[in-house]
Every structure is written in structure tokens, then in C-alpha cells.
Design an enzyme around this catalytic site. Structure first.
Site, short mmCIF file in Angstrom:
data_model
loop_
_atom_site.label_atom_id
_atom_site.label_comp_id
_atom_site.label_asym_id
_atom_site.label_seq_id
_atom_site.Cartn_x
_atom_site.Cartn_y
_atom_site.Cartn_z
N GLU A 229 8.09 14.91 6.50
CA GLU A 229 6.75 14.33 6.54
C GLU A 229 5.81 15.12 5.62
O GLU A 229 6.10 16.27 5.27
CB GLU A 229 6.20 14.39 7.97
N GLY B 185 14.61 8.55 3.67
CA GLY B 185 14.99 8.35 2.27
C GLY B 185 14.38 7.06 1.74
O GLY B 185 14.04 6.16 2.52
N PHE C 109 3.08 3.86 -2.99
CA PHE C 109 4.26 3.73 -3.87
C PHE C 109 4.94 5.09 -3.97
O PHE C 109 5.30 5.56 -5.03
CB PHE C 109 3.83 3.22 -5.25
N ALA D 8 0.86 -1.20 0.00
CA ALA D 8 0.00 0.00 0.00
C ALA D 8 0.88 1.23 0.00
O ALA D 8 1.63 1.45 0.94
CB ALA D 8 -0.90 -0.01 1.23
N LYS E 122 5.20 5.58 11.83
CA LYS E 122 5.39 5.81 13.27
C LYS E 122 4.27 6.64 13.87
O LYS E 122 3.91 6.46 15.04
CB LYS E 122 6.75 6.45 13.55
N ASN F 244 7.89 7.52 -1.55
CA ASN F 244 9.30 7.31 -1.19
C ASN F 244 9.54 5.88 -0.69
O ASN F 244 10.39 5.16 -1.21
CB ASN F 244 9.72 8.29 -0.09
N GLU G 2 10.44 -1.91 11.93
CA GLU G 2 11.82 -1.41 11.87
C GLU G 2 11.93 -0.10 11.10
O GLU G 2 12.68 0.81 11.48
CB GLU G 2 12.73 -2.48 11.25
N GLY H 88 7.38 3.13 -0.40
CA GLY H 88 6.85 2.01 -1.20
C GLY H 88 7.72 1.74 -2.42
O GLY H 88 8.06 0.58 -2.71
N LYS I 222 8.59 8.41 17.28
CA LYS I 222 9.62 7.35 17.29
C LYS I 222 10.06 7.04 18.72
O LYS I 222 10.31 5.89 19.06
CB LYS I 222 10.81 7.78 16.44
#
Ligand SMILES: NC(=O)c1ccc[n+]([C@@H]2O[C@H](COP(=O)([O-])OP(=O)(O)OC[C@H]3O[C@@H](n4cnc5c(N)ncnc54)[C@H](O)[C@@H]3O)[C@@H](O)[C@H]2O)c1
Ligand SMILES: N[C@@H](CCO)C(=O)O
Ligand code: NA
Length: 436
Positions: free
Chosen positions: A191, A303, A12, A10, A106, A14, A130, A16, A206
Site C-alpha cells: 500500500e 499486482g 493510472f 480515475a 478496500k 498499478n 471484486e 489503473g 478486506k
């Protein structure tokens, strides 16, 4: 026996697209390491036409995330949409359908993690995160596995690449805040709403996840003290440098006698510490445990492929453990509950040392007044430096550094100092983090 993984992806953007490229480029290596192939079967995105051209022909592309949940062949859903809805509904529906979930989100986990982890535990599936904390850095794995022998006492980290990029680029180039933020947005670090970055909210998201993993407590955003970097002044960055410190936006959680601290704020870090030298969009996290003592984790926290790297690592873990008994899999944050865990601390009880910049009248007796108020609150002064303020001849600025004290005492002293007639404007308050 490893399980072949059919991914429903779900998003696509950065994250995905980075995940997809890694799975494609390193397919045979990943298959070998996972013990079974990991392939993307379906993608759900807003812009179907754009993504249709970017993926292989055998990958189905649609605009409806429900397609990922209803496809019986898909056994893992990767959520790389971001935001709360429909990400929350997608994840809960995937769990309900018995699918594992990997997410980079997050914000969602920090707000709704308790509900999501509980649902996953009841269903016997994984929610792997992760990528949600410090991007490529395997900090979740380090805390759960590498440091499993330890009682962790503190975690302090630079966990927002955008802020670190802004702070170090402004210092090095003298460019403006807005200009550097726009570059971070172009580079895909920021963001969707960049106030989450600059106001410290993303770091707080985070941090509560790290605290939950390390201390076995529920996620709780209400308990975090949050200050961002938007009100930070260039002159404090400069004064801090002159005094041997760098200012970094830190996320800090500590297990103390007075409870679990959770705080995000700009902090003066001594230049000799490795954390002070983490530059650009890089992230770094220092963990202290009773056995391992201090360990430092450094890498790209944002990134496309750096974040995709963490998503794919989670997919490999799931391929390896999907067939295993639930008890043999890594535990999720709130399900590794520490029954003796302390409650969260009140921010007022936090122990810190401070940097104060106080604009004052340049006349005899002013320094003595400040020193008296500090002493009356049982705070001890480490250094007191008077600065020239050339534009106003009868005014000056005092930089006052304190030894460790209690936040509530410091706030009381600041309120009293602020009432002095000789104090000409708001007192700037920053905290120091020695990281010893
Ligand atoms: N960018 C990073 O470096 C980075 C790093 C770590 C974590 N994250 C997190 O990863 C998530 C994604 O971030 P990103 O930077 O890739 O975002 P992005 O804006 O680049 O991509 C979002 C994607 O989701 C799709 N999407 C949005 N709403 C959708 C919907 N309702 N149904 C289907 N698809 C939908 C969009 O079409 C787009 O493809 C966020 O939670 C973010 O916080 C990002
Ligand atoms: N906006 C986040 C992305 C990675 O979580 C950052 O700048 O660190
Ligand atoms: Na990570």
C-alpha cells in the site's frame, strides 16, 4: 441486451494501468463476453503528461476527477486512486450522477462502505468491489453466487500479499524484514503507506468486506481485533516450523453462538494444510459452508494486471446487467442484509488454541508453577517443551501449546504468569488455527 460501457478511469498507477492494458489487449474477447464494447473514454490522474503518452489519442486525460462525473457519456467510473479523499467524493458524486462504480479501494469501503452502498442502492446503481478483496481471486463472486446456497460458518484467508511475501521470503532466504518489504514496494504489492500491510490493517479492510458479504452485516472496522507481523520474531517462525506449523497472517471471520468474530493476527497453521503452503505474494481464502463444506480459493491478490483482471470482470458484469431490473443484479454487501444476523463478538469470547513462548529461570519448580496457573484457568496443555537458551546459562525458554480455550481466560493466565518472579521477560503469544 448488454449496454456499451464508456469508462471514466480515475488513477493510472498499478491498478489503473493494468485495467487499461487488459481492456485494450483483450478488447474483442471482452466485447464478445460482455455483449457490448467496453472502452475507456477519459482518465483522471495526477501526472497528465506521463499518462498522455501511455493511452490512445482518443482517450481524454485530465487532472480533475470531476471531468469523469460531468461527462454524460461515461456510464461507469473506475476508482483506482486509493485513500479516502478524494476517492470517497468521486464515488459519491458518480453514484449521484447515476453512474455505476468499480473500485479496488478496500480501505475506503471498509471505512465508508455503509454510506456508499446505501447511496448506490437508493440510486439503483452498482458498486462493484471484486478487485478490493484478494485481487484476482473471484472471492466476492464465489460468496455471492457460487456459494449462494450455503450458510457460511467461517472464512479464513491469507489476504495480504505483502505480509505473505515478507514471511515466506524471510523464512526461505534469511533476508531482513526491511529489505523484503522494500522489494514488495518495488513490485507494486504494498500500500501507499506500508504500515497498512504490516500492521494487519489492509487484511482487516478486506476481512470486514468478506464478513459483510458472507453474513449480511454492515462493515465495521471498530469490531476487528488487529495484530500485524512487525513484532513477529524469527525464532518463533523457526520454533513453529520445528513443531510442524507455518506462521501466516490470517484474516478470520466466524459466525458463532457468541457472535460474529472478526480478527487479523499471525497464526500457526499446520504444515499439512494447503493454506500453510501458500507462498510469496499469493493469497488464499478458505470458506466453510453448511452445504459445500470447505472450499479454497487461491491466486494473486496484488499486482497490476491480476487486480485489473478483477476490475474488468466487474465491468463485464455491469455491461451485462446495467439494463436489468435492480432486483436482478447481484446485491451489494450491506443491502443483502440478514435480518437475523448476530451481533459482532467480543474478542475476549473468541475460542482459540495458543502457542506461548515464556522466558523463565532455569530452576526446579518453574514448569510446575506455569502448569498450575494454566490449570487454575481451566486451560488444558497440549504440549510443553523446554528450550536451551545458551547465552544465559541460568535461563531457558518454555514453549507451551494449549488446547482450545477462551481468549479472556488465556489473557488472565498470561497476566498471572507474567507476574511470577521466575518469568524473565514478556510472554510471546500466538494463536493456532487448525482449519479443520
Ligand atoms: N497495487 C495493488 O496490487 C492493488 C491490489 C488491490 C487493490 N489495490 C488498491 O487499488 C488502489 C490503487 O492502488 P495502486 O497500487 O494502483 O496505486 P498507485 O499509487 O500505483 O496509483 C494511484 C493513481 O491514482 C492517481 N491519483 C492519486 N490521487 C489522485 C487524484 N486526486 N486525482 C486523480 N488521480 C489521482 C495517481 O496519479 C496514480 O495514477 C488502492 O485503493 C489500492 O489499495 C491495489
Ligand atoms: N497491499 C495489498 C495489495 C492488494 O490488496 C497486498 O499486499 O495484498
Ligand atoms: Na477478488
Amino acid at each position: 441486451m448488454a449496454t456499451p460501457i464508456k469508462v471514466g478511469l480515475a488513477g493510472f498507477g498499478n491498478v489503473g494501468s493494468g485495467t487499461y492494458s487488459i481492456l485494450k489487449r483483450n478488447h474483442s474477447l471482452i466485447t464478445q463476453r460482455a455483449g457490448a464494447p467496453i472502452t475507456v473514454k477519459r482518465v483522471a490522474v495526477r501526472n497528465v503528461d506521463r499518462v498522455r503518452k501511455l493511452v490512445d489519442e482518443d482517450v481524454a486525460v485530465s487532472s480533475d476527477w470531476h471531468d469523469l462525473v460531468t461527462d454524460p457519456e461515461i456510464n461507469v467510473v473506475v476508482e483506482a486512486i486509493g485513500g479516502i479523499e478524494p476517492a470517497r467524493s468521486l464515488i459519491l458524486a458518480a453514484i449521484d450522477a447515476g453512474k455505476h462504480v468499480v473500485t479496488a479501494n478496500k480501505a475506503l469501503l471498509a471505512e465508508h462502505g455503509n454510506e456508499i452502498f446505501k447511496a448506490a442502492e437508493e440510486k439503483g446503481v452498482n458498486v462493484a468491489l471484486e478487485a478490493a478483496v484478494a485481487g484476482s481471486i473471484p472471492i466476492v463472486k464465489a460468496l455471492r453466487e457460487g456459494l449462494a446456497a450455503n450458510r457460511v460458518s467461517s472464512i479464513a484467508g491469507i489476504i495480504n500479499g505483502t505480509c505473505n511475501f515478507i514471511l515466506s521470503t524471510m523464512r526461505d532466504t534469511g533476508r531482513s524484514f526491511d529489505d523484503v518489504l522494500a522489494e514488495a514496494q518495488r513490485l507494486g504489492y504494498a500500500e501507499a503507506d506500508p504500515t497498512f500491510d504490516i500492521e494487519g490493517i489492509d487484511s482487516a479492510h478486506k476481512l470486514v468486506l468478506l464478513s459483510s458479504i458472507a453474513f449480511g452485516v454492515p462493515v465495521n472496522m471498530d469490531k476487528v481485533h488487529i495484530e500485524g507481523i512487525s513484532r513477529l520474531e524469527a525464532k518463533d517462525i523457526k520454533f513453529a516450523e520445528e513443531l510442524g506449523y507455518r506462521i501466516k497472517l490470517l484474516g478470520i471471520t466466524k459466525y458463532t453462538d457468541y457472535g460474529i468474530e472478526l480478527r487479523v493476527h499471525p497464526a500457526l497453521v499446520p504444515m499439512r494444510r494447503l493454506l500453510a503452503n501458500v507462498e510469496g505474494a499469493m493469497n488464499a481464502v478458505v470458506v466453510k459452508g453448511d452445504a459445500a463444506e470447505s472450499s479454497l480459493y487461491y491466486g494473486k491478490g496484488a499486482g497490476s494486471e491480476p487486480t485489473g483482471s478483477a476490475v474488468v470482470a466487474d465491468l463485464i458484469d455491469i455491461a451485462r446487467t446495467a439494463d436489468a431490473n435492480v432486483s436482478e443484479r447481484p446485491k451489494m454487501p450491506t443491502t443483502q442484509h440478514n435480518p437475523g444476523a448476530k451481533d459482532f463478538a467480543d474478542f475476549g469470547d473468541t475460542v482459540c488454541s495458543y502457542y506461548l513462548r515464556i522466558p523463565v529461570d532455569d530452576r526446579p519448580g518453574v514448569l510446575a508453577d506455569l502448569a498450575r496457573i494454566i490449570a487454575d484457568n481451566n486451560i488444558s496443555i497440549e504440549s510443553l517443551i523446554q528450550r536451551e537458551a545458551p547465552q544465559k546459562e541460568d535461563s531457558t525458554e518454555v514453549i507451551l501449546m494449549t488446547h482450545s480455550t477462551i481468549e479472556s481466560l488465556m489473557q488472565r493466565a498470561i497476566r498471572t504468569m507474567q507476574q511470577l518472579k521466575s518469568v524473565r521477560g514478556p510472554i510471546v503469544v500466538l494463536r493456532k488455527e487448525e482449519l479443520q
